[in-house]
Write a protein that holds these residues in place. Structure first.
Motif, mmCIF file in Angstrom:
data_model
loop_
_atom_site.group_PDB
_atom_site.id
_atom_site.type_symbol
_atom_site.label_atom_id
_atom_site.label_comp_id
_atom_site.label_asym_id
_atom_site.label_seq_id
_atom_site.Cartn_x
_atom_site.Cartn_y
_atom_site.Cartn_z
ATOM 1 N N VAL A 196 0.815 -1.216 0.000
ATOM 2 C CA VAL A 196 0.000 0.000 0.000
ATOM 3 C C VAL A 196 0.853 1.272 0.000
ATOM 4 O O VAL A 196 0.484 2.280 -0.602
ATOM 5 N N HIS A 197 2.035 1.189 0.628
ATOM 6 C CA HIS A 197 2.914 2.363 0.661
ATOM 7 C C HIS A 197 3.431 2.689 -0.731
ATOM 8 O O HIS A 197 3.657 3.835 -1.077
ATOM 9 N N ARG A 198 3.649 1.655 -1.536
ATOM 10 C CA ARG A 198 4.090 1.865 -2.918
ATOM 11 C C ARG A 198 2.918 2.365 -3.764
ATOM 12 O O ARG A 198 3.069 3.303 -4.555
ATOM 13 N N VAL A 199 1.764 1.734 -3.579
ATOM 14 C CA VAL A 199 0.589 2.115 -4.361
ATOM 15 C C VAL A 199 0.273 3.604 -4.143
ATOM 16 O O VAL A 199 -0.025 4.338 -5.080
ATOM 17 N N ASP A 200 0.402 4.024 -2.867
ATOM 18 C CA ASP A 200 0.083 5.422 -2.541
ATOM 19 C C ASP A 200 1.062 6.393 -3.168
ATOM 20 O O ASP A 200 0.772 7.584 -3.265
ATOM 21 N N SER A 201 2.256 5.920 -3.547
ATOM 22 C CA SER A 201 3.189 6.827 -4.224
ATOM 23 C C SER A 201 3.367 6.405 -5.685
ATOM 24 O O SER A 201 4.434 6.591 -6.272
ATOM 25 N N GLU A 202 2.300 5.818 -6.200
ATOM 26 C CA GLU A 202 2.247 5.482 -7.624
ATOM 27 C C GLU A 202 3.351 4.540 -8.080
ATOM 28 O O GLU A 202 3.909 4.703 -9.158
ATOM 29 N N ARG A 203 3.673 3.582 -7.212
ATOM 30 C CA ARG A 203 4.651 2.571 -7.628
ATOM 31 C C ARG A 203 3.952 1.213 -7.614
ATOM 32 O O ARG A 203 2.930 1.028 -6.958
ATOM 33 N N LEU A 204 4.524 0.270 -8.314
ATOM 34 C CA LEU A 204 3.942 -1.070 -8.387
ATOM 35 C C LEU A 204 4.257 -1.856 -7.123
ATOM 36 O O LEU A 204 5.317 -1.658 -6.517
ATOM 37 N N PRO A 205 3.382 -2.765 -6.711
ATOM 38 C CA PRO A 205 3.725 -3.663 -5.604
ATOM 39 C C PRO A 205 5.027 -4.419 -5.899
ATOM 40 O O PRO A 205 5.329 -4.695 -7.068
ATOM 41 N N ALA A 206 5.767 -4.740 -4.828
ATOM 42 C CA ALA A 206 7.094 -5.334 -4.996
ATOM 43 C C ALA A 206 7.037 -6.646 -5.777
ATOM 44 O O ALA A 206 7.909 -6.932 -6.595
ATOM 45 N N CYS A 207 5.987 -7.457 -5.545
ATOM 46 C CA CYS A 207 5.904 -8.758 -6.222
ATOM 47 C C CYS A 207 5.739 -8.570 -7.729
ATOM 48 O O CYS A 207 6.341 -9.289 -8.530
ATOM 49 N N VAL A 208 4.926 -7.584 -8.108
ATOM 50 C CA VAL A 208 4.672 -7.330 -9.526
ATOM 51 C C VAL A 208 5.968 -6.914 -10.210
ATOM 52 O O VAL A 208 6.321 -7.405 -11.292
ATOM 53 N N GLU A 209 6.701 -6.020 -9.519
ATOM 54 C CA GLU A 209 7.950 -5.520 -10.068
ATOM 55 C C GLU A 209 8.975 -6.650 -10.228
ATOM 56 O O GLU A 209 9.631 -6.773 -11.263
ATOM 57 N N ALA A 210 9.049 -7.518 -9.175
ATOM 58 C CA ALA A 210 10.039 -8.599 -9.199
ATOM 59 C C ALA A 210 9.711 -9.612 -10.299
ATOM 60 O O ALA A 210 10.600 -10.127 -10.977
ATOM 61 N N CYS A 211 8.434 -9.886 -10.488
ATOM 62 C CA CYS A 211 8.027 -10.858 -11.500
ATOM 63 C C CYS A 211 8.355 -10.330 -12.901
ATOM 64 O O CYS A 211 8.804 -11.078 -13.767
ATOM 65 N N ALA A 212 8.147 -9.020 -13.056
ATOM 66 C CA ALA A 212 8.469 -8.412 -14.347
ATOM 67 C C ALA A 212 9.984 -8.412 -14.566
ATOM 68 O O ALA A 212 10.472 -8.682 -15.673
ATOM 69 N N ALA A 213 10.737 -8.124 -13.491
ATOM 70 C CA ALA A 213 12.192 -8.075 -13.599
ATOM 71 C C ALA A 213 12.751 -9.439 -13.995
ATOM 72 O O ALA A 213 13.761 -9.538 -14.693
ATOM 73 N N ALA A 214 12.066 -10.503 -13.530
ATOM 74 C CA ALA A 214 12.518 -11.851 -13.875
ATOM 75 C C ALA A 214 12.073 -12.230 -15.289
ATOM 76 O O ALA A 214 12.380 -13.327 -15.765
ATOM 77 N N GLY A 215 11.317 -11.337 -15.915
ATOM 78 C CA GLY A 215 10.897 -11.580 -17.283
ATOM 79 C C GLY A 215 9.656 -12.439 -17.420
ATOM 80 O O GLY A 215 9.309 -12.859 -18.512
ATOM 81 N N HIS A 216 8.962 -12.696 -16.287
ATOM 82 C CA HIS A 216 7.807 -13.589 -16.355
ATOM 83 C C HIS A 216 6.488 -12.836 -16.547
ATOM 84 O O HIS A 216 5.581 -13.337 -17.175
ATOM 85 N N ASN A 217 6.423 -11.660 -15.969
ATOM 86 C CA ASN A 217 5.212 -10.831 -16.095
ATOM 87 C C ASN A 217 3.929 -11.609 -15.781
ATOM 88 O O ASN A 217 2.933 -11.505 -16.484
ATOM 89 N N ALA A 218 3.977 -12.386 -14.729
ATOM 90 C CA ALA A 218 2.811 -13.212 -14.379
ATOM 91 C C ALA A 218 1.823 -12.468 -13.489
ATOM 92 O O ALA A 218 0.701 -12.928 -13.295
ATOM 93 N N ILE A 219 2.231 -11.340 -12.904
ATOM 94 C CA ILE A 219 1.327 -10.597 -12.020
ATOM 95 C C ILE A 219 1.143 -9.185 -12.574
ATOM 96 O O ILE A 219 2.109 -8.479 -12.822
ATOM 97 N N MET A 220 -0.102 -8.824 -12.766
ATOM 98 C CA MET A 220 -0.406 -7.499 -13.276
ATOM 99 C C MET A 220 -1.154 -6.730 -12.189
ATOM 100 O O MET A 220 -1.991 -7.282 -11.490
#
Lengths: 249, 404
Positions: free
Chosen positions: A187-211
């Protein structure tokens, strides 16, 4: 001398004009920043129910054995494993599933499903468990008495009780012994217009499984994907309308 | 209250070494329970057997047993007041006292097992009225107030005119209270062992049985130890009533399991509890059914039931069986995995799809026993300082000849 004077005057003029231009630029810039801030929501502004934050998990993209989302979640929120598997908090976990009849296997991340009609919030005697106007399920750690009724009620087993003294808390994720905690959708990330950590990590790993996105905005990527592709809620029979939905399950 | 001949209330003397020894032993148990609670709060629940899978452990078994038994202990008074049965009226005071003491003991255990018992004031000031726990806070405190007044109305002629209405209100309140306690589990959709409204009436009947068993043991114990007269014929009526309650519990348990067995979805939890659940299956068949139901029914409805010794054994069996029953409901219902992915075999680092492990720890047991000790100490102390118990519960008092 006169040349010198005119030079001085022109320099003064240049400096003056530069200053004006700089000030104007600065003003324009700060104006831009202010506009952005107004869109984001100032800390003293109430959360709006015009948005509903949600996640869409694509189990087909979720890689068996990969736990990057879990690691990122726990790192982001200062959750450390003490080696007591049964009592250590787990805000997020990877679940391996196998169809009992067909043998089909898949794996997916489980966490708080941020239900609209959440059993945790229903049973909480003090109202510490609550659903924020934008759909995020949270625990007010100031009034949680540690009765664990929410953990009895949660059909997703998404919550953890702090069995031990907590150290190395992050300022944005207050936690403490004797209270219940769970995924906050960062929620702290969402409130500052950032993605949740899990979403970011999944994208960084190239899987993009969480939107991540706003389920109420029909033009958001997540809403368009949900409208055009099949997805489902876990334990849909309970009709809790979770903010987390799954594909490929 | 109908005026009864030869009925005089007198406090027990309470000067014998046995009395003080018992009080001392109970006080030690309370100290051990408080010490255990402090230990648990200081280190956190890591020192208990509880985990993120089994979030309510042995303290809840004790606490809920005491709370359920509390409302049942009031039954004796209610039968006298609400239903006008004379032989029950002289023990109304004791029944009300026992009910209050058991409730206080149970609540103390419940509160001391909280993650943050220091925030009790939060629970008292912030309410979510959709929560059954929040209702229960009112039901419990209301019970103490109403039964307290009821007891006063029984003891003081000044407010004696309120005896009947107070008794009726207390009776209705205790039914609602136990409905609330049963609904803590009955209204939980997440776990297959719960999610059944029949748990509310089941808890009510359980309370009748547990409360009367404790009442009988204490009455026989106190009257035996103080050499006061206790009518055999009335004792037989009470133990027969216990038999009816035990049979009723058994009936509702059978209906509950038939219901769960009829529905394919819940076959897993049923085979776990009834067939292959290890300690939970043993506790169900040996603890709950054999010791808690069949043994007392056999004693009560055969010639054995004429002996006080065997009535006491039957009462103890009902209590032991009741604790086993609550253990199976509370712990057994939690260790069985949640039906999170129907039709799928699940595994994870968070015990998905596997039966969770739970072994109660010593501090949990000591805390629970501390609650029992608080209830017993309160009862034994109050009957010494107040005129709670009739001097005699002989036939002359309880069953006066029709001519008189």
């Amino acid at each position: 001398m006169s040349d010198n004077k005119s030079l001085q005057s022109s320099r003064r003029e240049f400096l003056g004009k530069s200053a004006v231009a700089g000030a104007a630029l600065a003003a324009a810039g700060s104006g831009l920043v202010l506009t952005r801030m107004a869109e984001a929501r100032a800390p003293d502004q109430p959360v709006s129910n015009k948005v509903r934050w949600g996640l869409l998990v694509d189990a087909a993209r979720c890689v068996d054995g990969c736990t990057d989302c879990v690691t990122a979640c726990h790192e982001e929120n200062g959750i450390e494993q003490s080696g007591h598997a049964e009592t250590d908090p787990q805000w997020m976990r990877k679940v391996e599933l196998k169809d009992e009849r067909t043998g089909y296997q898949l794996s997916l991340p489980m966490m708080c499903q941020h239900c609209e009609t959440a059993p945790c919030a229903d049973v909480c005697p003090t109202g510490a468990s609550f659903i924020r106007a934008d759909g995020i399920a949270l625990v007010d750690r100031h009034i949680c008495i540690g009765c664990r009724y929410c953990m009895m009620a949660c059909p997703y087993k998404a919550r953890s009780f702090e069995h031990e003294t907590v150290t190395k808390q992050k300022p944005h994720a207050p936690r403490g012994k004797g209270t219940v905690e769970a995924c906050t959708m960062c929620v702290h990330r969402v409130d500052s217009e950032r993605l949740p950590a899990c979403v970011e990590a999944c994208a960084a790993a190239g899987h993009n499984a969480i939107m991540f996105g706003d389920l109420k905005d029909p033009n958001s990527e997540i809403a368009r994907k949900m409208a055009s592709e099949p997805s489902r809620a876990m334990r849909a029979d309970l009709k809790l309308n979770p903010g987390v939905r799954y594909q490929g399950v | 209250m109908a005026k009864m001949k030869n009925l005089y209330y007198r406090n027990i003397e309470g000067t014998s070494p046995g009395y003080w020894g018992l009080l001392g032993a109970l006080a030690l148990m309370i100290v051990a329970g408080l010490g255990a609670a402090y230990y648990m709060e200081h280190h956190g629940h890591i020192v208990t057997g509880m985990s993120n899978q089994v979030v309510w452990g042995l303290p809840h078994v004790f606490a809920i047993f005491l709370i359920v038994a509390a409302s049942g202990a009031l039954n004796v008074a209610s039968i006298g007041t609400v239903f006008g049965k004379q032989p029950y009226q002289p023990v109304g005071r004791f029944s009300a006292l026992l009910a209050m003491a058991l409730l206080i003991g149970g609540l103390i255990v419940l509160v001391l097992d909280l993650g943050r018992p220091d925030r009790l004031i939060v629970a008292m000031t912030k309410y979510n009225f959709k929560s059954i726990f929040a209702w229960n806070i009112f039901l419990y405190t209301g019970f103490l107030a109403i039964v307290g007044f009821y007891l006063w109305a029984m003891m003081d002629r000044m407010v004696g005119k309120y005896y009947k209405p107070a008794g009726v209100v207390a009776f209705v309140w205790r039914l609602i209270l136990t409905t609330g306690t049963g609904s803590i589990f009955g209204f939980l959709v997440a776990r297959e062992a719960y999610d059944a409204a029949i748990l509310a009436p089941l808890f009510i009947i359980m309370s009748f049985a547990f409360g009367l068993a404790i009442f009988l043991l204490l009455i026989m114990g106190i009257y035996g130890a103080t050499d006061r007269e206790l009518s055999d014929s009335v004792l037989r009526r009470w133990k027969n009533l216990l038999g009816v309650f035990v049979a009723a519990v058994l009936l509702l348990v059978v209906i509950y399991h038939l219901y769960k067995l009829y529905i394919t979805r819940t076959h897993g939890i049923e085979s776990f509890i009834l067939l292959n659940g290890g300690v939970y299956t043993s506790l169900f068949w040996i603890g709950q059914i054999l010791i808690g139901a069949l043994l007392p029914l056999f004693i009560i409805f055969t010639k054995l039931g004429h002996s006080r010794f065997w009535i006491a054994i039957a009462s103890v069996a009902v209590i032991v069986g009741g604790i086993a029953q609550l253990y199976v409901i509370i712990i057994g219902g939690q260790v069985y995995p949640l039906p999170l992915f129907p039709g799928m075999a699940a595994s994870s680092s968070f015990s998905d799809g596997v039966v969770a492990h739970y072994a109660p720890s010593l501090p949990e047991f000591l805390l629970g026993m501390g609650g029992v000790a608080i209830a017993l100490l309160a009862v034994l102390f109050v009957v010494k300082v107040l005129d709670i118990l009739p001097e005699s519960l002989g036939d002359a008092v309880l069953n006066p000849p029709a001519a008189s």
